[in-house]
Write an enzyme that holds these catalytic residues in place. Structure first.
Site, short mmCIF file in Angstrom:
data_model
loop_
_atom_site.label_atom_id
_atom_site.label_comp_id
_atom_site.label_asym_id
_atom_site.label_seq_id
_atom_site.Cartn_x
_atom_site.Cartn_y
_atom_site.Cartn_z
N GLU A 104 -1.43 0.03 -1.87
CA GLU A 104 -2.43 0.47 -2.86
C GLU A 104 -3.69 0.99 -2.16
O GLU A 104 -4.30 1.96 -2.62
CB GLU A 104 -2.74 -0.67 -3.83
CG GLU A 104 -1.54 -0.97 -4.73
CD GLU A 104 -1.73 -2.21 -5.58
OE1 GLU A 104 -1.91 -3.31 -5.01
OE2 GLU A 104 -1.70 -2.08 -6.82
N GLU A 124 5.35 -6.84 -5.43
CA GLU A 124 4.70 -7.87 -6.26
C GLU A 124 5.67 -8.55 -7.23
O GLU A 124 5.49 -9.72 -7.55
CB GLU A 124 3.54 -7.26 -7.04
CG GLU A 124 2.31 -6.96 -6.18
CD GLU A 124 2.38 -5.59 -5.51
OE1 GLU A 124 3.46 -4.98 -5.42
OE2 GLU A 124 1.31 -5.13 -5.03
#
Ligand code: T1G
Length: 698
Positions: A104, A124
């Site tokens: 990210e 995740e």
């Protein structure tokens, strides 16, 4: 303590280097360091910034150890947005594994370069979460919704070449990431390249969100975070960027508060802690380059395959040249699977089967092996004979291992003059696929022999769990107990199909009776016959329906019929109509009037039996810690990972309630429902299984 982010200005290019070993996790100091570094570069008139990681990797994600604690500013999404908003050109130079928040961060920079071996992803969902730092908003803008959802909902890693093909990175360069990044930034400045803010790319084209959500939810088998990725990405398509980020954050925080996140984070740390044992501290394993396997059946061939794939040379001993050739055929068959999946190429296949593998029928050829694994018939007299021969031929210091799944390793060791060199290496079938390895320590096993077992397990890519000697070690002993609870419920009124369905909706890939059909009903039949021959406890309940099924030749998938009929294939299994009449006859013969069971009661009894026996296994020291049981059930018995393992589940359910149920059921069957002393102790002291894990960690 070096700065978490080192700053260096080289001409008009600022370098921000992460220095937070071992994986440059994005802990608070790293997040603050990134903000400070960007602001300093802007103050000092830099024209570009390069972000890279020192050590083994670019940022490997948020710091998982911070989860569950109050989040500290700057929050990761804000760090990402601040990087992207910089008027300077910001370049990520990646290596190692840019995962989760790490990717990210890279997505918030304007250009991305990586070394050929770099891997990246948004894993995740493996932690019960979704990407929570704008990944669900930026990734679809960069590579499209379908590809972005594939990466997010599977949590898989993407290699550098695939990342380049997807448009996730701009360039692949070998060499030092920082040097690559600097050169790339220089070129971009010289070319007058523009900033490229991913958030300013157009919203990606929408898809059928509800259908996709349902499909991903179904695939998750009860795990919710993969499906929630769909809703976050939907926000990327339907909302302005800032609102999409807020929507992502809301979903992320909701998931952060779930039991599934707790369970999966527990699993993450438990599978790493399980190899950390006090008795291994400072103990050097014996060198192992060449191993021998005795017995080329399914297990022996699987073990040999796994060892060959790990780069070890393997001598396979069988009773005859024909049997040895058959073993080679099984190994080649296993390896052809790896060939098909691209894990090895044709040259590798030939090297493994023609050079690294040697066949023999003579024990004398085992004299140079560093470690010998016996995988012969599960009969103590046969094992003792094998180990007596090994004692005579194996070189001094060779480690002698038995793959037995339940026999007494102390008794096997006593068949040699070197019990210190003997241990159990209990692989799970198929041994070249299943990751669990129970390393069974006998009374006299030397510490460096245990360390050698763990080193071999690591080399073979196994998750190794230390187990003490008892019937069934950790996993099979607990399995036997909760399967008995299921058998009792069958006698009392439940059906195998209701029990399987209840456990599959709890999250098991397959219920116990479907699993029995897969493994082969003859295995359980042999165990029941052995235990009856050893003498059942006078109060132990017994049944005959399963034996009658086996006597009819129904062993499950391998004979086409067991509890289920597989005529339409394993996926299209249907109940075998011969089964319920056998169960009804068994009940009648025992004078049992069947009653109804709810799915909730089935699950509660099944899990309480599992937890109770697991508590005995920990209490007796067969498993070092509760986490060892959790890892065993997760990796060897299909326990749903998002529940963390049976003892993590028990902590979250509440030990007092489980003990109350066990005590209530003891009124109907005092023998089976004897509360485990450790469970009673923890409840009396108001402690949890997690408390024991923490105490063991020191
Ligand atoms: N946070 C904290 N510790 C970590 C960590 C992390 N992200 N990753 C690894 N460790 C520790 C690990 O516990 C072990 O500690 C040591 O580092 C070596 O790990 C907002 C919320 C990177 C591929 O899920 O996949 O970003 O045992 O033995 O085999 O959207 O670690 O030595 O004390 O595994 O070389 C997303 C998880 C987080 C990556 C390296 N990132 N880590 O494997 O070493 S969530 C991940 C891994 C997130 C954002 C969201 C692997 C690895 P110890 P290791 P390895």
């Amino acid at each position: 303590m070096p700065d978490a982010i080192a700053y260096d200005l080289q001409g008009d290019i600022a370098i921000l280097k992460a220095q937070n070993p071992p994986v440059n996790a994005l802990g608070h100091a790293v997040r603050q360091g990134l903000i400070d570094g960007i602001e300093r570069a802007e103050r000092e008139g830099a024209r570009a910034v390069v972000i890279h990681g020192d050590g083994s990797t670019y940022f490997a994600g948020a710091d998982i150890r911070e989860f569950g604690k109050p989040p500290q500013e700057p929050h990761l999404p804000d760090v990402c947005n601040r990087i992207e908003a910089s008027p300077l050109i910001v370049v990520s130079a990646m290596h190692g594994t840019a995962l989760g928040g790490g990717l990210e961060i890279a997505l918030s920079t304007h250009y991305r370069i990586a070394v050929p071996s770099a891997r990246m992803g948004l894993p995740e969902v493996h932690l019960g979460l979704i990407p929570g730092a704008t990944g669900t908003q930026r990734l679809p803008r960069l590579i499209g919704v379908d590809k972005a959802l594939d990466v997010m909902t599977t949590g898989r890693q993407v290699g550098a070449q695939e990342a380049l093909d997807l448009g996730l990175i701009d360039r692949i360069e070998d060499g030092a990431p920082g040097v690559n990044g600097l050169a790339y930034a220089r070129q971009l400045i010289d070319e007058g390249a523009p900033r490229r803010a991913v958030s300013e790319l157009p919203a990606p084209a929408p898809i059928d969100w509800d259908a996709t959500y349902e499909a991903v939810l179904k695939r998750g088998r009860g795990q919710i975070s993969p499906a929630m990725c769909v809703r976050a990405v939907q926000g990327a398509c339907e909302l302005p960027f800032a609102e999409g980020v807020a929507n992502e954050r809301r979903i992320f925080r909701e998931l952060m508060d779930t039991d599934q996140r707790q369970g999966m984070i527990h699993a993450f740390f438990a599978e790493r802690a399980v190899g950390k044992l006090p008795e291994l501290k400072g103990v050097e394993p014996r060198p192992v380059a060449a191993i021998a396997v005795i017995g080329g059946g399914t297990m022996g061939s699987g073990i040999a395959t796994s060892a060959l794939m790990a780069g070890l040379s393997v001598t396979m001993l069988e009773m005859s040249p024909e049997a040895a050739e058959k073993a080679k055929g099984r190994i080649a068959g296993n390896l052809s699977g790896a060939l098909k999946r691209g894990k090895i190429d044709q040259a590798g296949f030939e090297r493994l089967t023609e050079q690294a593998l040697t066949l023999t029928t003579s024990y004398d050829d085992l004299a140079e092996a560093d470690l010998i694994i016996e995988a012969v018939f599960e009969e103590m007299s046969v094992k003792k004979e094998v180990f007596a021969k090994l004692d005579a031929v194996a070189k001094p210091g060779a480690v002698l291992a038995s793959n037995t799944s339940y026999l007494d390793v102390d008794e096997i060791a006593a068949a040699t003059s070197r019990p210190g060199d003997v241990l159990g290496l209990h692989f799970f079938s198929p041994a070249h696929v299943m990751k669990l390895l129970e390393i069974v320590v006998a009374d006299k096993t030397a510490p460096d022999v245990l360390a050698t077992g763990f080193a071999l397990g690591k080399k073979m890519g196994k998750v190794s769990v230390r187990a003490g000697v008892c019937d069934g070690f950790i996993g099979n002993r607990i399995l036997s107990h909760y399967r008995t609870a299921a058998d009792h419920m069958i006698l009392d009124g439940a059906s195998p199909y209701q029990i399987d369905a209840a456990l599959e909706s709890f999250g098991f890939a397959m219920g116990p009776f479907a699993v029995a059909d897969l493994a082969g009903l003859d295995i359980g039949w042999a165990v029941r016959k052995r235990k009856r021959a050893e003498g059942l406890h006078p109060q132990a309940r017994d049944s005959s329906y399963a034996d009658t099924l086996c006597e009819a030749g129904h062993f499950g998938q391998k004979t086409g019929k067991g509890y289920y009929d597989y005529v339409a294939g394993p996926k299209a299994r249907v109940p075998n109509p011969e089964v319920m009449p056998l169960i009804e006859a068994d009940r009648a013969a025992q004078g049992i009037t069947p009653r109804d069971f709810t799915d909730a009661e089935i699950l509660r009894r099944y899990m309480a039996a599992m937890v109770n026996e697991a508590a005995r296994v920990v209490g007796e020291g067969i498993a070092r810690r509760p986490l060892d049981v959790d890892v065993t059930l997760l990796y060897g018995y299909g326990f749903p990972r998002y529940r963390g393992g049976p003892l993590k589940w028990a902590d979250m359910e509440g030990l007092p309630g489980l003990l109350d149920d066990i005590r209530a059921w003891a009124a109907e069957d005092a023998h089976f429902w004897q509360p485990a002393p450790l469970l009673e102790q923890l409840v009396a002291e108001g402690r949890s299984f997690e408390d024991l894990n923490k105490e063991a960690a020191g």
